[in-house]
Design a protein around this motif. Structure first.
Motif, PDB file in Angstrom:
ATOM      1  N   MET A 199       0.831  -1.211   0.000  1.00  0.00           N
ATOM      2  CA  MET A 199       0.000   0.000   0.000  1.00  0.00           C
ATOM      3  C   MET A 199       0.864   1.260   0.000  1.00  0.00           C
ATOM      4  O   MET A 199       0.494   2.270  -0.608  1.00  0.00           O
ATOM      5  N   ASN A 200       2.032   1.223   0.662  1.00  0.00           N
ATOM      6  CA  ASN A 200       2.915   2.385   0.630  1.00  0.00           C
ATOM      7  C   ASN A 200       3.570   2.534  -0.738  1.00  0.00           C
ATOM      8  O   ASN A 200       3.822   3.663  -1.186  1.00  0.00           O
ATOM      9  N   THR A 208      19.673   3.281   2.843  1.00  0.00           N
ATOM     10  CA  THR A 208      18.538   2.447   3.238  1.00  0.00           C
ATOM     11  C   THR A 208      18.615   2.075   4.711  1.00  0.00           C
ATOM     12  O   THR A 208      17.596   2.057   5.412  1.00  0.00           O
ATOM     13  N   LEU A 209      19.808   1.801   5.205  1.00  0.00           N
ATOM     14  CA  LEU A 209      19.962   1.449   6.616  1.00  0.00           C
ATOM     15  C   LEU A 209      19.594   2.624   7.523  1.00  0.00           C
ATOM     16  O   LEU A 209      18.977   2.423   8.580  1.00  0.00           O
ATOM     17  N   TRP A 210      19.950   3.847   7.120  1.00  0.00           N
ATOM     18  CA  TRP A 210      19.549   5.008   7.917  1.00  0.00           C
ATOM     19  C   TRP A 210      18.033   5.170   7.916  1.00  0.00           C
ATOM     20  O   TRP A 210      17.428   5.536   8.931  1.00  0.00           O
ATOM     21  N   MET A 211      17.402   4.898   6.770  1.00  0.00           N
ATOM     22  CA  MET A 211      15.943   4.940   6.715  1.00  0.00           C
ATOM     23  C   MET A 211      15.330   3.876   7.623  1.00  0.00           C
ATOM     24  O   MET A 211      14.325   4.127   8.296  1.00  0.00           O
ATOM     25  N   CYS A 212      15.931   2.688   7.639  1.00  0.00           N
ATOM     26  CA  CYS A 212      15.447   1.620   8.527  1.00  0.00           C
ATOM     27  C   CYS A 212      15.512   2.055   9.983  1.00  0.00           C
ATOM     28  O   CYS A 212      14.579   1.825  10.758  1.00  0.00           O
ATOM     29  N   TYR A 249       8.627   6.478   4.273  1.00  0.00           N
ATOM     30  CA  TYR A 249       8.119   5.560   3.251  1.00  0.00           C
ATOM     31  C   TYR A 249       8.297   6.156   1.857  1.00  0.00           C
ATOM     32  O   TYR A 249       8.690   5.463   0.910  1.00  0.00           O
ATOM     33  N   ALA A 250       7.975   7.428   1.690  1.00  0.00           N
ATOM     34  CA  ALA A 250       8.113   8.067   0.380  1.00  0.00           C
ATOM     35  C   ALA A 250       9.578   8.093  -0.064  1.00  0.00           C
ATOM     36  O   ALA A 250       9.889   7.847  -1.234  1.00  0.00           O
ATOM     37  N   ALA A 251      10.491   8.373   0.867  1.00  0.00           N
ATOM     38  CA  ALA A 251      11.911   8.386   0.529  1.00  0.00           C
ATOM     39  C   ALA A 251      12.403   6.988   0.163  1.00  0.00           C
ATOM     40  O   ALA A 251      13.195   6.819  -0.766  1.00  0.00           O
ATOM     41  N   ALA A 252      11.941   5.970   0.893  1.00  0.00           N
ATOM     42  CA  ALA A 252      12.359   4.598   0.601  1.00  0.00           C
ATOM     43  C   ALA A 252      11.837   4.135  -0.749  1.00  0.00           C
ATOM     44  O   ALA A 252      12.544   3.425  -1.484  1.00  0.00           O
ATOM     45  N   ALA A 253      10.619   4.524  -1.095  1.00  0.00           N
ATOM     46  CA  ALA A 253      10.043   4.108  -2.377  1.00  0.00           C
ATOM     47  C   ALA A 253      10.874   4.622  -3.544  1.00  0.00           C
ATOM     48  O   ALA A 253      10.961   3.956  -4.585  1.00  0.00           O
ATOM     49  N   ARG A 254      11.499   5.789  -3.367  1.00  0.00           N
ATOM     50  CA  ARG A 254      12.327   6.326  -4.445  1.00  0.00           C
ATOM     51  C   ARG A 254      13.607   5.526  -4.640  1.00  0.00           C
ATOM     52  O   ARG A 254      14.278   5.659  -5.669  1.00  0.00           O
ATOM     53  N   GLN A 255      13.971   4.680  -3.671  1.00  0.00           N
ATOM     54  CA  GLN A 255      15.160   3.840  -3.790  1.00  0.00           C
ATOM     55  C   GLN A 255      14.857   2.472  -4.402  1.00  0.00           C
ATOM     56  O   GLN A 255      15.766   1.672  -4.586  1.00  0.00           O
ATOM     57  N   GLY A 256      13.573   2.194  -4.667  1.00  0.00           N
ATOM     58  CA  GLY A 256      13.211   0.916  -5.275  1.00  0.00           C
ATOM     59  C   GLY A 256      12.423   0.035  -4.334  1.00  0.00           C
ATOM     60  O   GLY A 256      12.333   0.286  -3.126  1.00  0.00           O
ATOM     61  N   SER A 257      11.854  -1.042  -4.886  1.00  0.00           N
ATOM     62  CA  SER A 257      10.960  -1.902  -4.108  1.00  0.00           C
ATOM     63  C   SER A 257      11.686  -2.649  -2.995  1.00  0.00           C
ATOM     64  O   SER A 257      11.120  -2.881  -1.924  1.00  0.00           O
ATOM     65  N   ASP A 258      12.948  -3.053  -3.235  1.00  0.00           N
ATOM     66  CA  ASP A 258      13.667  -3.781  -2.183  1.00  0.00           C
ATOM     67  C   ASP A 258      13.912  -2.889  -0.969  1.00  0.00           C
ATOM     68  O   ASP A 258      13.756  -3.327   0.179  1.00  0.00           O
ATOM     69  N   ALA A 259      14.303  -1.628  -1.215  1.00  0.00           N
ATOM     70  CA  ALA A 259      14.518  -0.692  -0.109  1.00  0.00           C
ATOM     71  C   ALA A 259      13.216  -0.430   0.629  1.00  0.00           C
ATOM     72  O   ALA A 259      13.179  -0.444   1.870  1.00  0.00           O
ATOM     73  N   LEU A 260      12.130  -0.228  -0.117  1.00  0.00           N
ATOM     74  CA  LEU A 260      10.834   0.006   0.517  1.00  0.00           C
ATOM     75  C   LEU A 260      10.403  -1.199   1.340  1.00  0.00           C
ATOM     76  O   LEU A 260       9.879  -1.054   2.447  1.00  0.00           O
ATOM     77  N   THR A 261      10.645  -2.400   0.814  1.00  0.00           N
ATOM     78  CA  THR A 261      10.258  -3.612   1.539  1.00  0.00           C
ATOM     79  C   THR A 261      11.004  -3.737   2.857  1.00  0.00           C
ATOM     80  O   THR A 261      10.411  -4.039   3.897  1.00  0.00           O
ATOM     81  N   LEU A 262      12.311  -3.491   2.840  1.00  0.00           N
ATOM     82  CA  LEU A 262      13.093  -3.602   4.067  1.00  0.00           C
ATOM     83  C   LEU A 262      12.685  -2.526   5.072  1.00  0.00           C
ATOM     84  O   LEU A 262      12.503  -2.818   6.271  1.00  0.00           O
ATOM     85  N   VAL A 263      12.513  -1.292   4.615  1.00  0.00           N
ATOM     86  CA  VAL A 263      12.118  -0.202   5.514  1.00  0.00           C
ATOM     87  C   VAL A 263      10.740  -0.473   6.110  1.00  0.00           C
ATOM     88  O   VAL A 263      10.505  -0.271   7.313  1.00  0.00           O
ATOM     89  N   ALA A 264       9.813  -0.956   5.282  1.00  0.00           N
ATOM     90  CA  ALA A 264       8.467  -1.259   5.776  1.00  0.00           C
ATOM     91  C   ALA A 264       8.493  -2.406   6.776  1.00  0.00           C
ATOM     92  O   ALA A 264       7.766  -2.389   7.775  1.00  0.00           O
TER      93      ALA A 264
END
Length: 398
Positions: A119-120, A214-218, A323-338
């Motif tokens: 959904m994100n 991505t790790l900082w976003m996590c 979430y918006a920032a992670a989505a700009r890095q691709g689906s794998d980054a968004l998946t890990l952050v989520a």
């Protein structure tokens, strides 16, 4: 005035139905934990493990969710996981014993991870496609879903003590929300009209380490959701046991936090357009941590409620922006952050409980304030997009 065939509004309403579903499903089973505890004859420790099972499921779901996102896309994954969460409510109501309930809650955590990512991803794609901010408003709908679940739980508990009847009614509503979302979701995660160059088919067996960004976003997501989840679960108890509030005033803790979060998320898309995501997260988390810390030092009911209001106001925009920032890095980054966000939301309250058990709840709430401060520090290491005045149109109420 918006019309239903407006593609932005249609997508916004469909994705909002998913956010409403997740908040509603989570709060529905959480509201009946006392009844489940009685039905299965559980101890307090067993209830804690039951709650942790959902967090474990969310934490270990990352590889599966990443694979499913690549294979199915966010639209199909969102619809299937949303339907699965409706069915899991029925399974939890029918669980004959504690081990089965643990398995159901673990599966719930996995599906929550799936829906959270999907959904994100849909929300971020809608923003990119129409160049209008909407993520914060979508997260406000998540909070509204929790409120709707609380109202339904209160009504069903008054009408019947049956958990099965309550969860059946909730499942029907979730199926209806899924049907509402089905026609308006985006078919592709990429913005419309984007001419992506031809790329070789990815090797699905290959897994690479996440980037430092991505790790900082996590980290920001974990600390932010720990603070958000802990405030919802522990604020009333803090008012009662530490601030010595009356039984009538104690529930105001959750009301203040949730109310301020909903209000802030309704306005946060405009703040994002005006000041940028990075400044919104930095200032918001600093206000949240400082306000709660000062309230804990001051003591008393009024300072506590003021500190809770600061926390709700300041922490509300953290997850939409990350979430918006992670989505700009691709689906794998968004998946890990989520996955980290879901883990923090579900594991944060038990963690604060462990700290409170080792000392007292004042120290536990101090850890919540420290978590908000950690978000501010992490936000300085994340690469944010610049403010976009054109995107401010998405902040207009739909």
């Amino acid at each position: 005035m918006f019309r239903l065939h407006d593609p932005f509004l249609r997508g916004q309403l469909a994705i909002a139905a998913l956010f409403l579903s997740l908040g509603f499903q989570y709060a529905t089973w959480a509201a009946r934990i006392p009844a489940i505890k009685t039905d299965l004859d559980l101890s307090a420790a067993e209830v804690g493990v039951l709650l942790m099972a959902a967090g474990v499921g969310a934490a270990v779901s990352f590889p599966a969710v990443a694979w499913l996102m690549r294979r199915m896309g966010s639209r199909r994954l969102a619809l299937l996981s949303q339907l699965g969460l409706a069915l899991l409510l029925l399974a939890l109501a029918a669980a004959p014993d504690y081990p089965v309930a643990l398995l159901v809650m673990c599966a719930d955590g996995v599906l929550v991870g799936c829906l959270n990512v999907a959904m994100n991803a849909q929300g971020a794609a809608l923003e990119a496609r129409h160049e209008r901010n909407t993520m914060a408003r979508l997260h406000a709908v998540f909070s509204a879903g929790s409120l709707l679940a609380a109202l339904l739980a209160s009504g069903m508990t008054a009408a019947t003590g049956s958990v099965a009847a309550h969860f059946a009614a909730a499942a029907v509503l979730l199926v209806a929300l899924g049907a509402t979302a089905r026609t308006g979701l985006l078919d592709e995660d990429a913005p419309a009209g984007a001419q992506a160059p031809a790329e070789p088919k990815p090797d699905r067996r290959r897994w690479t380490l996440p980037s430092r960004l991505t790790l900082w976003m996590c980290c920001a997501m974990v600390f932010g959701t720990v603070a958000e989840g802990a405030m919802n679960d522990w604020s009333a108890l803090y008012l009662k046991d530490i601030a010595r509030a009356s039984a009538e005033l104690a529930p105001l803790g959750i009301a203040v936090v949730s109310g301020m979060m909903v209000v802030a998320r309704l306005f946060a898309d405009g703040w994002r357009s005006r000041w940028g995501d990075g400044r919104v997260v930095l200032l918001g988390s600093a206000v949240a941590g400082t306000g709660l810390a000062l309230a804990l030092v001051s003591g008393g009911v009024a300072p506590a409620l003021a500190g809770f209001a600061c926390m709700g106001l300041g922490i509300a925009a953290v997850t939409p922006c990350v979430y918006a920032a992670a989505a700009r890095q691709g689906s794998d980054a968004l998946t890990l952050v989520a996955a980290m966000g879901t883990t923090g939301l579900l594991a944060g309250p038990p963690l604060i409980g462990f700290i409170a058990g080792a000392s007292d709840l004042a120290w536990g709430m101090g850890a919540v304030a420290a978590s908000a401060g950690a978000v501010a520090l992490c936000s300085t290491r994340i690469r944010w997009t610049a403010p976009d005045p054109v995107a401010q149109g998405g902040a207009t109420p739909a």
